[in-house]
Motif scaffolding. Structure first.
Motif, PDB file in Angstrom:
ATOM      1  N   VAL A 277     -26.035 -19.588  47.789  1.00  9.38           N
ATOM      2  CA  VAL A 277     -25.868 -18.182  48.169  1.00  9.38           C
ATOM      3  C   VAL A 277     -26.766 -17.845  49.348  1.00  9.38           C
ATOM      4  O   VAL A 277     -27.746 -18.539  49.635  1.00  9.38           O
ATOM      5  N   GLN A 278     -26.389 -16.762  50.038  1.00  9.92           N
ATOM      6  CA  GLN A 278     -27.257 -16.171  51.044  1.00  9.92           C
ATOM      7  C   GLN A 278     -27.604 -14.756  50.587  1.00  9.92           C
ATOM      8  O   GLN A 278     -26.793 -14.070  49.967  1.00  9.92           O
ATOM      9  N   GLY A 352     -37.856 -11.977  39.102  1.00  9.24           N
ATOM     10  CA  GLY A 352     -37.295 -12.535  37.879  1.00  9.24           C
ATOM     11  C   GLY A 352     -38.223 -12.484  36.684  1.00  9.24           C
ATOM     12  O   GLY A 352     -38.207 -13.392  35.850  1.00  9.24           O
ATOM     13  N   GLY A 353     -39.050 -11.446  36.589  1.00  9.96           N
ATOM     14  CA  GLY A 353     -39.992 -11.343  35.488  1.00  9.96           C
ATOM     15  C   GLY A 353     -41.282 -12.117  35.688  1.00  9.96           C
ATOM     16  O   GLY A 353     -42.164 -12.083  34.819  1.00  9.96           O
ATOM     17  N   GLY A 397     -40.787 -17.396  45.021  1.00  9.09           N
ATOM     18  CA  GLY A 397     -39.395 -17.387  45.420  1.00  9.09           C
ATOM     19  C   GLY A 397     -38.625 -16.308  44.684  1.00  9.09           C
ATOM     20  O   GLY A 397     -39.122 -15.710  43.730  1.00  9.09           O
ATOM     21  N   PHE A 398     -37.419 -16.051  45.143  1.00  2.00           N
ATOM     22  CA  PHE A 398     -36.551 -15.078  44.486  1.00  2.00           C
ATOM     23  C   PHE A 398     -35.626 -15.816  43.518  1.00  2.00           C
ATOM     24  O   PHE A 398     -34.776 -16.612  43.930  1.00  2.00           O
ATOM     25  N   LEU A 405     -24.394 -19.777  36.886  1.00  2.11           N
ATOM     26  CA  LEU A 405     -25.293 -20.495  37.797  1.00  2.11           C
ATOM     27  C   LEU A 405     -26.578 -19.708  37.997  1.00  2.11           C
ATOM     28  O   LEU A 405     -26.642 -18.507  37.751  1.00  2.11           O
ATOM     29  N   GLU A 406     -27.615 -20.397  38.444  1.00  2.00           N
ATOM     30  CA  GLU A 406     -28.876 -19.762  38.791  1.00  2.00           C
ATOM     31  C   GLU A 406     -29.555 -20.582  39.873  1.00  2.00           C
ATOM     32  O   GLU A 406     -29.208 -21.744  40.121  1.00  2.00           O
ATOM     33  N   GLY A 407     -30.533 -19.970  40.546  1.00  2.00           N
ATOM     34  CA  GLY A 407     -31.209 -20.674  41.625  1.00  2.00           C
ATOM     35  C   GLY A 407     -32.481 -19.955  42.045  1.00  2.00           C
ATOM     36  O   GLY A 407     -32.881 -18.945  41.466  1.00  2.00           O
TER      37      GLY A 407
END
Length: 501
Positions: A277-278, A352-353, A397-398, A405-407
């Motif tokens: 993703v962007q 992300g917590g 990071g984000f 999916l996750e990243g």
């Protein structure tokens, strides 16, 4: 003479297919068929059977008289009654009946009369004549019921927001207030034809001074057809009257922000990407992830600062945003540097917590010779003061995710800034996505040899500049410089001063 309700319903549903007459027996009515010749009677019975079957299949509650429907609606609770009003125009008018809503109002909010002799409070219901209630405009008592209920709910939420956090200057129980009000957020995507796509929040994380809301799924509309995106707060219209509030129940919508999606991919808003993703930044505080293959929406993330989040998410309307009350400056003719000192900063970096940095800085100030180009320069972390330098904890990071999916997009995360004035009141607050850009400069610090990264944030109230150094041996980023630039226009408006440098 009164008639039985059952007889009225039987007469209404029987239709014209069977000719009936009534005979009175012991105060009740019974239906008796008329006598006819044998052949004709058989023919009529067949026709009656056919017409009865047809009328039964077409039978609908809408064919009932309004008087009976009003009697049925009077037994419904307030939430169900509001839903019934959305069926069609007739049911809208019936569900707005003043007699029904006045009864609910008087039962839910009885008047309290003080008995001075017994020193007690007696609870009584309001009594008005039927004619007086009906004289009001249709829906008057429904509106009164809803407004009264909202006022009672608001009082409870205000009580939760009274305690203040000494470090942030914000309400201590904002998280509890959000949950108590059952507040959620939606994004409304509008295409060029005016069609709306409402997306409910999927996940939420609470941070030190902000809340992060996530939307993701597999049924996003085509990005090329979209024109605007609206971020709205949603609360149940009658919170305490619905045991399990649902998204299909009556809710209050409050517009928070609106974003233009035309020519989105052509604008320079991409702040990071990974192999899938962007990441696009929509100001203020919104992130949109797009799949690299197909250029369609993967997820949407919003970061909302706690400062007056309840008011912004509940007190607006579906088309008008809540306007913050105007600050009245407190003038001071004694202090020659009024408005230049006594600031306090609370900064939180997270994703992300995961929290990378959470710190508070007190007694911040600006010298008069540091007022340049319309900004007050406040040095929070000095470049040459090693004792002030702070590390970012963890893998920066984000972190994003969808249904499958996750990243992690490197060097991107959320940053919350809370600046308090000398009276410890919120002065400048925001929560926004930021990214660390590799600088062309080289580190001139002996203890910090490595690549330098810059973070720059700008809005109408000021700027934030942060310099970080990557320490390869410790595998950590260190903040070696943090500067706040506060607009002199903001300071003059807040304090009633007149700085013009």
């Amino acid at each position: 003479m009164a008639m039985g309700r059952g007889w009225v319903l039987r007469q209404h549903w029987a239709g014209a297919g069977s000719d009936m007459r009534a005979s009175k027996r012991s105060g009740t009515f019974t239906a008796v068929p008329l006598k006819m010749p044998g052949t004709q009677n058989v023919h009529i019975q067949r026709q009656c059977h056919k017409s009865s079957a047809a009328s039964t299949s077409c039978l609908c509650i809408e064919s009932m008289p309004s008087e009976i429907l009003l009697k049925i609606l009077s037994y419904l609770d307030a939430v169900t009654l509001l839903c019934i009003g959305c069926v069609n125009r007739r049911f809208y008018n019936l569900a707005n009946d003043n007699v029904i809503w006045f009864k609910k109002y008087s039962n839910s909010f009885p008047c309290k009369i003080l008995n001075w002799k017994t020193e007690s409070i007696e609870t009584t219901t309001v009594s008005l004549s039927h004619a007086t209630v009906q004289e009001r405009k249709l829906g008057y008592w429904k509106k009164e019921y809803i407004m009264k209920h909202k006022a009672v709910t608001k009082t409870g939420i205000i009580q939760l927001l009274r305690p203040i956090n000494l470090y942030t200057g914000l309400p201590l129980k904002t998280k509890e207030a959000i949950k108590a009000s059952n507040l959620s957020w939606v994004v409304i995507l509008k295409d060029r034809k005016g069609k709306e796509h409402v997306v409910e929040q999927v996940d939420i994380t609470f941070n030190d001074t902000s809340v992060t809301v996530y939307w993701y799924g597999t049924s996003w509309p085509c990005l090329d057809t979209l024109s605007t995106l609206e971020l709205c707060g949603m609360t149940p219209l009658l919170l305490n009257r619905c045991k399990v509030p649902t998204k299909n129940g009556p809710r209050w919508c409050s517009l928070i922000a609106e974003y233009d999606l035309t020519n989105l991919t052509k604008a320079p808003t991409v702040i990071g990407s990974d192999s899938l993703v962007q990441l696009l930044h929509l100001d203020p505080g919104l992130l949109m992830g797009l799949w690299k293959e197909g250029n369609e929406i993967a997820f949407i993330v919003a970061s909302l600062h706690y400062h007056q989040i309840i008011e912004k998410s509940t007190l607006g309307s579906s088309t008008i945003r809540y306007v913050l009350p105007t600050h009245k400056p407190i003038l001071d003719d004694v202090d020659p540097e009024y408005g230049l000192h006594g600031y306090q900063l609370h900064i939180d970096m997270h994703s992300g917590g995961r929290s990378y940095l959470c710190s508070t800085f007190r007694n911040l100030f600006c010298r008069k010779d540091y007022i340049q180009n319309g900004y007050l320069k406040i040095i929070v972390i000095g470049l040459k003061d090693n004792a002030q330098h702070l590390p970012l904890i963890g893998k920066v990071g984000f972190f994003w995710k969808t249904s499958v999916l996750e990243g992690n997009i490197k060097n991107c995360y959320m940053m919350d800034i809370t600046v308090l004035d000398e009276t410890e009141k919120p002065f400048w607050c925001f929560s926004a996505p930021v990214y660390m850009k590799l600088s062309s400069k080289t580190s001139g610090l002996y203890d910090y040899m490595g690549h330098i990264y810059d973070i720059n944030y700008v809005d109408s109230d000021g700027k934030v500049h942060i310099e970080l150094v990557w320490m390869d041996n410790a595998k950590e980023y260190y903040i070696v410089n943090l500067i706040l630039y506060i607009s002199t226009k903001k300071v003059n408006s807040w304090y009633g001063t007149n700085y013009r440098y």
